[in-house]
Design an enzyme around this catalytic site. Structure first.
Site, PDB file in Angstrom:
ATOM      1  N   VAL A   1       9.192  -4.350   7.708  1.00 33.01           N
ATOM      2  CA  VAL A   1       8.279  -3.895   9.087  1.00 33.01           C
ATOM      3  C   VAL A   1       8.158  -2.599   9.407  1.00 33.01           C
ATOM      4  O   VAL A   1       9.406  -2.294   9.307  1.00 33.01           O
ATOM      5  CB  VAL A   1       8.694  -4.879   9.867  1.00 33.01           C
ATOM      6  N   ALA A   2       7.327  -1.731   9.510  1.00 29.11           N
ATOM      7  CA  ALA A   2       7.280  -0.733  10.570  1.00 29.11           C
ATOM      8  C   ALA A   2       7.705   0.216   8.970  1.00 29.11           C
ATOM      9  O   ALA A   2       9.171   1.782   9.337  1.00 29.11           O
ATOM     10  CB  ALA A   2       7.715  -0.273  11.726  1.00 29.11           C
ATOM     11  N   ALA A   3       7.415   0.415   7.902  1.00 31.19           N
ATOM     12  CA  ALA A   3       7.798   0.721   6.844  1.00 31.19           C
ATOM     13  C   ALA A   3       7.072   1.935   5.904  1.00 31.19           C
ATOM     14  O   ALA A   3       7.382   2.161   4.858  1.00 31.19           O
ATOM     15  CB  ALA A   3       8.544  -0.158   5.922  1.00 31.19           C
ATOM     16  N   GLY A   4       5.620   1.935   6.207  1.00 31.22           N
ATOM     17  CA  GLY A   4       4.464   2.956   5.816  1.00 31.22           C
ATOM     18  C   GLY A   4       3.793   2.193   4.068  1.00 31.22           C
ATOM     19  O   GLY A   4       3.596   3.139   3.538  1.00 31.22           O
TER      20      GLY A   4
ATOM     21  N   ASP B   1      -5.725   0.681   8.169  1.00 31.07           N
ATOM     22  CA  ASP B   1      -5.962   0.848   7.024  1.00 31.07           C
ATOM     23  C   ASP B   1      -6.519  -1.069   5.999  1.00 31.07           C
ATOM     24  O   ASP B   1      -6.352  -1.564   4.957  1.00 31.07           O
ATOM     25  CB  ASP B   1      -4.465  -0.037   6.090  1.00 31.07           C
TER      26      ASP B   1
ATOM     27  N   LYS C   1       0.781  -1.067   0.175  1.00 31.69           N
ATOM     28  CA  LYS C   1       0.318   0.102   0.020  1.00 31.69           C
ATOM     29  C   LYS C   1       0.875   0.789   0.372  1.00 31.69           C
ATOM     30  O   LYS C   1       1.883   1.527   0.718  1.00 31.69           O
ATOM     31  CB  LYS C   1      -0.791  -0.098   1.185  1.00 31.69           C
TER      32      LYS C   1
ATOM     33  N   ALA D   1      -1.947  -5.214   4.890  1.00 30.26           N
ATOM     34  CA  ALA D   1      -1.792  -6.005   3.292  1.00 30.26           C
ATOM     35  C   ALA D   1      -2.338  -7.645   3.616  1.00 30.26           C
ATOM     36  O   ALA D   1      -2.720  -8.051   2.926  1.00 30.26           O
ATOM     37  CB  ALA D   1      -0.770  -5.864   2.039  1.00 30.26           C
TER      38      ALA D   1
END
Length: 269
Positions: free
Chosen positions: A90-93, A128, A8, A99
């Protein structure tokens, strides 16, 4: 069964206000790249989860993660043995966990459909997740769970994702937002919203991870038609006129910044 957990990105992300419940009112243009994590599934007597891939080690508690929670949200007559190939940092926006949860919903729903209240069940896992279940370009309002359609004139646009390999949690970035409402998303098709839009979380994210500014500078000099940070960072994206320009930019950035993570793809419908 095999499902891609599509990455995303937020082509624009406007933060409007901080709510009394601690969440933020946002307006965003969600888009999805045609690649990401991969989930493979088969029926089993009980639920099982195996995690492989480049970023598997970053998920230290596989049965406490969002995939296990997504399975628990959905009624089923059989268990599922799942293998997650964790290709997204991980933890990447990039909504990686969301997803993955979205892919679980599609896997479970494929044989018999999803319950009528699946959107509420998805929203209970994260803001999200409802968008990630459908993984199609859309507008998000409220906390991001109120979705509406948009004219997608960016279908198939070549995209490059770049991350400096520094995890960045969402909470501290939102906490660092300056509280200034800079106005709503513009109207029009996706390309117009993207160009006139912005990401209000970029300054707060850069204050926490200054390397984001380096990534944006590299993408800005790569021949991209537009580059921006996605979500709360630290991943940034760039769109290109064609795949050749994207691939040339990818090669140049790899040569100059070999430690950065990259993924090449195209925007989904």
């Amino acid at each position: 069964m095999r499902e891609t957990a599509y990455a995303k990105i937020n082509l624009a992300l406007h933060v409007r206000r901080r709510r009394g419940d601690g969440y933020h009112e946002i307006e965003t243009l969600f888009a999805f790249v045609d690649c990401g994590d991969t989930l493979s599934a088969r029926t089993a007597e009980r639920d099982e989860l195996r995690i492989i891939g480049e970023f598997a080690s970053q998920l230290s508690d596989p049965f406490g993660n969002i995939i296990a929670k997504a399975l628990a949200k959905l009624p089923r007559s059989q268990g599922l043995a799942l293998t997650l190939e964790k290709n997204l940092p991980v933890a990447a926006g990039l909504g990686g966990g969301s997803a993955d949860a979205g892919a679980v919903f599609r896997i479970v729903g494929a044989p018999h459909g999803l319950p009528d209240d699946w959107r509420a069940r998805a929203a209970g896992l994260g803001a999200d997740v409802p968008a990630c279940v459908e993984s199609r370009m859309c507008l998000g309002h409220g906390t991001g769970t109120a979705l509406s359609g948009v004219v997608n004139d960016l279908d198939g646009a070549p995209v490059l994702l770049v991350n400096p390999r520094i995890p960045l949690a969402t909470g501290p970035v939102f906490a660092g937002w300056d509280g200034m409402d800079r106005g709503p998303l513009p109207a029009g098709p996706a390309s117009a919203i993207m160009r006139a839009g912005r990401n209000d979380l970029e300054p707060a994210a850069i204050a926490l991870v200054p390397q984001i500014a380096e990534v944006l500078a590299a993408l800005g000099e790569s021949g991209a038609t537009i580059s921006r940070m996605s979500g709360s960072g630290a991943t940034c994206f760039a769109l290109y006129a064609d795949a050749r320009a994207r691939d040339a930019a990818s090669a140049r950035i790899a040569a100059e910044h070999g430690g950065w993570w990259q993924m090449r793809g195209a925007l989904r419908p």
